[in-house]
Design an enzyme around this catalytic site. Sequence first.
Site, PDB file in Angstrom:
ATOM      1  N   HIS A 284       1.536  13.128  -6.441  1.00  0.00           N
ATOM      2  CA  HIS A 284       1.010  12.210  -5.426  1.00  0.00           C
ATOM      3  C   HIS A 284       1.925  10.990  -5.291  1.00  0.00           C
ATOM      4  O   HIS A 284       1.468   9.874  -5.006  1.00  0.00           O
ATOM      5  CB  HIS A 284      -0.413  11.782  -5.823  1.00  0.00           C
ATOM      6  CG  HIS A 284      -1.385  11.647  -4.676  1.00  0.00           C
ATOM      7  ND1 HIS A 284      -2.467  12.455  -4.511  1.00  0.00           N
ATOM      8  CD2 HIS A 284      -1.437  10.769  -3.646  1.00  0.00           C
ATOM      9  CE1 HIS A 284      -3.163  12.088  -3.444  1.00  0.00           C
ATOM     10  NE2 HIS A 284      -2.547  11.061  -2.881  1.00  0.00           N
TER      11      HIS A 284
ATOM     12  N   ASP B  86      -5.611  16.563  -7.015  1.00  0.00           N
ATOM     13  CA  ASP B  86      -5.268  15.619  -8.087  1.00  0.00           C
ATOM     14  C   ASP B  86      -6.049  14.313  -8.012  1.00  0.00           C
ATOM     15  O   ASP B  86      -5.689  13.332  -8.651  1.00  0.00           O
ATOM     16  CB  ASP B  86      -3.756  15.323  -8.063  1.00  0.00           C
ATOM     17  CG  ASP B  86      -3.299  14.680  -6.753  1.00  0.00           C
ATOM     18  OD1 ASP B  86      -4.161  14.260  -5.952  1.00  0.00           O
ATOM     19  OD2 ASP B  86      -2.071  14.605  -6.538  1.00  0.00           O
TER      20      ASP B  86
ATOM     21  N   TYR C 102      -8.771  16.924   1.116  1.00  0.00           N
ATOM     22  CA  TYR C 102      -9.287  16.675  -0.237  1.00  0.00           C
ATOM     23  C   TYR C 102     -10.492  17.585  -0.395  1.00  0.00           C
ATOM     24  O   TYR C 102     -11.415  17.541   0.436  1.00  0.00           O
ATOM     25  CB  TYR C 102      -9.701  15.208  -0.398  1.00  0.00           C
ATOM     26  CG  TYR C 102      -8.549  14.253  -0.545  1.00  0.00           C
ATOM     27  CD1 TYR C 102      -7.833  14.184  -1.739  1.00  0.00           C
ATOM     28  CD2 TYR C 102      -8.154  13.414   0.503  1.00  0.00           C
ATOM     29  CE1 TYR C 102      -6.766  13.297  -1.886  1.00  0.00           C
ATOM     30  CE2 TYR C 102      -7.096  12.532   0.358  1.00  0.00           C
ATOM     31  CZ  TYR C 102      -6.406  12.469  -0.834  1.00  0.00           C
ATOM     32  OH  TYR C 102      -5.353  11.609  -0.978  1.00  0.00           O
TER      33      TYR C 102
ATOM     34  N   GLY D  53       9.835  11.464  -4.738  1.00  0.00           N
ATOM     35  CA  GLY D  53      11.125  10.858  -5.038  1.00  0.00           C
ATOM     36  C   GLY D  53      12.318  11.436  -4.298  1.00  0.00           C
ATOM     37  O   GLY D  53      13.462  11.085  -4.598  1.00  0.00           O
TER      38      GLY D  53
ATOM     39  N   SER E 275       3.217  18.274  -7.205  1.00  0.00           N
ATOM     40  CA  SER E 275       3.202  16.898  -6.714  1.00  0.00           C
ATOM     41  C   SER E 275       2.401  16.037  -7.669  1.00  0.00           C
ATOM     42  O   SER E 275       1.348  16.458  -8.162  1.00  0.00           O
ATOM     43  CB  SER E 275       2.552  16.862  -5.326  1.00  0.00           C
ATOM     44  OG  SER E 275       2.341  15.521  -4.897  1.00  0.00           O
TER      45      SER E 275
ATOM     46  N   TYR F 184       0.842  -1.200   0.000  1.00  0.00           N
ATOM     47  CA  TYR F 184       0.000   0.000   0.000  1.00  0.00           C
ATOM     48  C   TYR F 184       0.883   1.258   0.000  1.00  0.00           C
ATOM     49  O   TYR F 184       0.623   2.223  -0.717  1.00  0.00           O
ATOM     50  CB  TYR F 184      -0.946   0.018   1.216  1.00  0.00           C
ATOM     51  CG  TYR F 184      -1.522   1.382   1.452  1.00  0.00           C
ATOM     52  CD1 TYR F 184      -2.470   1.905   0.588  1.00  0.00           C
ATOM     53  CD2 TYR F 184      -1.074   2.181   2.512  1.00  0.00           C
ATOM     54  CE1 TYR F 184      -2.973   3.190   0.755  1.00  0.00           C
ATOM     55  CE2 TYR F 184      -1.565   3.461   2.692  1.00  0.00           C
ATOM     56  CZ  TYR F 184      -2.514   3.955   1.815  1.00  0.00           C
ATOM     57  OH  TYR F 184      -2.982   5.236   1.982  1.00  0.00           O
TER      58      TYR F 184
HETATM   59  C1  FNR Z   1       0.294   9.586   0.106  1.00  0.00           C
HETATM   60  N1  FNR Z   1       0.029  10.859  -0.412  1.00  0.00           N
HETATM   61  C2  FNR Z   1      -1.107  11.528  -0.015  1.00  0.00           C
HETATM   62  N2  FNR Z   1      -1.351  12.796  -0.482  1.00  0.00           N
HETATM   63  C3  FNR Z   1      -2.468  13.463  -0.095  1.00  0.00           C
HETATM   64  O1  FNR Z   1      -2.647  14.599  -0.519  1.00  0.00           O
HETATM   65  N3  FNR Z   1      -3.352  12.887   0.764  1.00  0.00           N
HETATM   66  C4  FNR Z   1      -3.175  11.634   1.271  1.00  0.00           C
HETATM   67  O2  FNR Z   1      -4.006  11.142   2.040  1.00  0.00           O
HETATM   68  C5  FNR Z   1      -2.023  10.916   0.870  1.00  0.00           C
HETATM   69  N4  FNR Z   1      -1.800   9.653   1.328  1.00  0.00           N
HETATM   70  C6  FNR Z   1      -0.642   8.992   0.994  1.00  0.00           C
HETATM   71  C7  FNR Z   1      -0.394   7.743   1.538  1.00  0.00           C
HETATM   72  C8  FNR Z   1       0.795   7.091   1.249  1.00  0.00           C
HETATM   73  C9  FNR Z   1       1.067   5.751   1.869  1.00  0.00           C
HETATM   74  C10 FNR Z   1       1.740   7.684   0.378  1.00  0.00           C
HETATM   75  C11 FNR Z   1       3.043   7.006   0.054  1.00  0.00           C
HETATM   76  C12 FNR Z   1       1.480   8.914  -0.176  1.00  0.00           C
HETATM   77  C13 FNR Z   1       1.003  11.512  -1.313  1.00  0.00           C
HETATM   78  C14 FNR Z   1       2.070  12.264  -0.527  1.00  0.00           C
HETATM   79  O3  FNR Z   1       1.533  13.409   0.086  1.00  0.00           O
HETATM   80  C15 FNR Z   1       3.223  12.734  -1.422  1.00  0.00           C
HETATM   81  O4  FNR Z   1       2.718  13.511  -2.477  1.00  0.00           O
HETATM   82  C16 FNR Z   1       4.089  11.625  -1.982  1.00  0.00           C
HETATM   83  O5  FNR Z   1       4.202  10.561  -1.065  1.00  0.00           O
HETATM   84  C17 FNR Z   1       5.478  12.145  -2.302  1.00  0.00           C
HETATM   85  O6  FNR Z   1       6.264  11.174  -2.885  1.00  0.00           O
HETATM   86  P1  FNR Z   1       7.328  10.273  -2.088  1.00  0.00           P
HETATM   87  O7  FNR Z   1       8.112  11.169  -1.166  1.00  0.00           O
HETATM   88  O8  FNR Z   1       6.533   9.241  -1.376  1.00  0.00           O
HETATM   89  O9  FNR Z   1       8.160   9.713  -3.197  1.00  0.00           O
END
Ligand code: FNR
Length: 374
Positions: free
Chosen positions: A267, A177, A149, A300, A265, A37
């Site tokens: 995401h 997004d 959101y 990343g 981002s 996940y």
């Molecule tokens: C996310 N991300 C995310 N973004 C958001 O706006 N609301 C959310 O609830 C979540 N939930 C979430 C869960 C998990 C397990 C991950 C890995 C990511 C996205 C997060 O904010 C972010 O944009 C990315 O994780 C950035 O990339 P890296 O650092 O994981 O590579």
Amino acid sequence: APALPRLPEAPAAHTVLNLREYETIARGLLDPIFYDYVAGGARDEVTVRANEHGFARLGLLPRMLRGSDTRDLGVTLFGTPSSLPVFLSPTAFHRLAHPDGELATARAAAKAGVIMTVGMASTTSVADVAAAARQAVPDRAPALWFQLYLQPDMAVTRALVRRAEAAGCTALLVTVDSPVLGIHERNKRNGFNDLPPGVVCENLRDLTGSEPGHIRQIAMSADLGWDHLDRLREMTSLPVVLKGVLHPEDGRIAVAHGVDGLLLSNHGGRQLDTAPATVDLLPDMLAAVAGRVPVLLDGGVRRGTDVVKALALGATAVGIGRPVVYGLAAGGEDGVRHVVDLLREEIDHTLALCGATAPRDLTPDLVRTVPAVP
Ligand code: FNR
């Protein structure tokens, strides 16, 4: 539903050398369904890989003999001071990674002096997260942002905004997004579509519906437009940062609608697969915004050099997502703290090697596109 993960043994911090090693450790500790996940992304996961690859195709060209032995990594983001040009991006469901969940993350962020973004889908209420941060560092106001959101139901949006304000959050990150949820084939394969018993989205309690805090209360709606953002803007005096705009034209429109900042981002590759790497999109977004609001970036970031590259290209700060969850899985509060401290040491060291004393010294000429090194 899968069981909660077993309480991991915290690895001795000095044995973990970098953020990528935390992923390996977390992979060994987490229930494989939860690991997938966190690690996974949409469809072919092209964008997940692209984000890291984007940084790998940039080289840093350092400057020499600039004569300064002191460095200051601090920045102020929308009025909130941070000891690093790095913040914790919102990630959902921290109690899947560790029983202490968001409370551990909040304590670590507070002690490290960095901003934590509390997700709308957090498994601890934003009020409790703020209390933990306050308790961890009593002499400082908690540095928390709240991620939202954008909801079609403005009453739900208003209730969430009030909860964030009451908890003392200092900015709203509004994620745009996700008109529909990204399809993660790993989750499909694993049959992961519900939280384990007892783990709920605490911020959604008593908002709508008969199942308190159920994840399905988060409405994903493809029917939202810029007018919804305007209505949110009128609802709060908190700074509003739009998360997830990628097209430079959307950056321009967002600024025209009065946002205080942008978080560039994709995401973490979890929404539209094949969206380009965020660092590759940064120059065009900065040109579109033309300095009118700060542009943050996530996706990343795994090394201090990644942070320095993004800052040199013009980002004001960068966010980390997965590494925080991996640190949390590996060692709870200490694990998250160590992830941030590893990055702090790497950024400081990189600045020294680049002949820079502070993020403001970093300029685009320090970054060169290079052939990808195998
Ligand atoms: C996310 N991300 C995310 N973004 C958001 O706006 N609301 C959310 O609830 C979540 N939930 C979430 C869960 C998990 C397990 C991950 C890995 C990511 C996205 C997060 O904010 C972010 O944009 C990315 O994780 C950035 O990339 P890296 O650092 O994981 O590579």
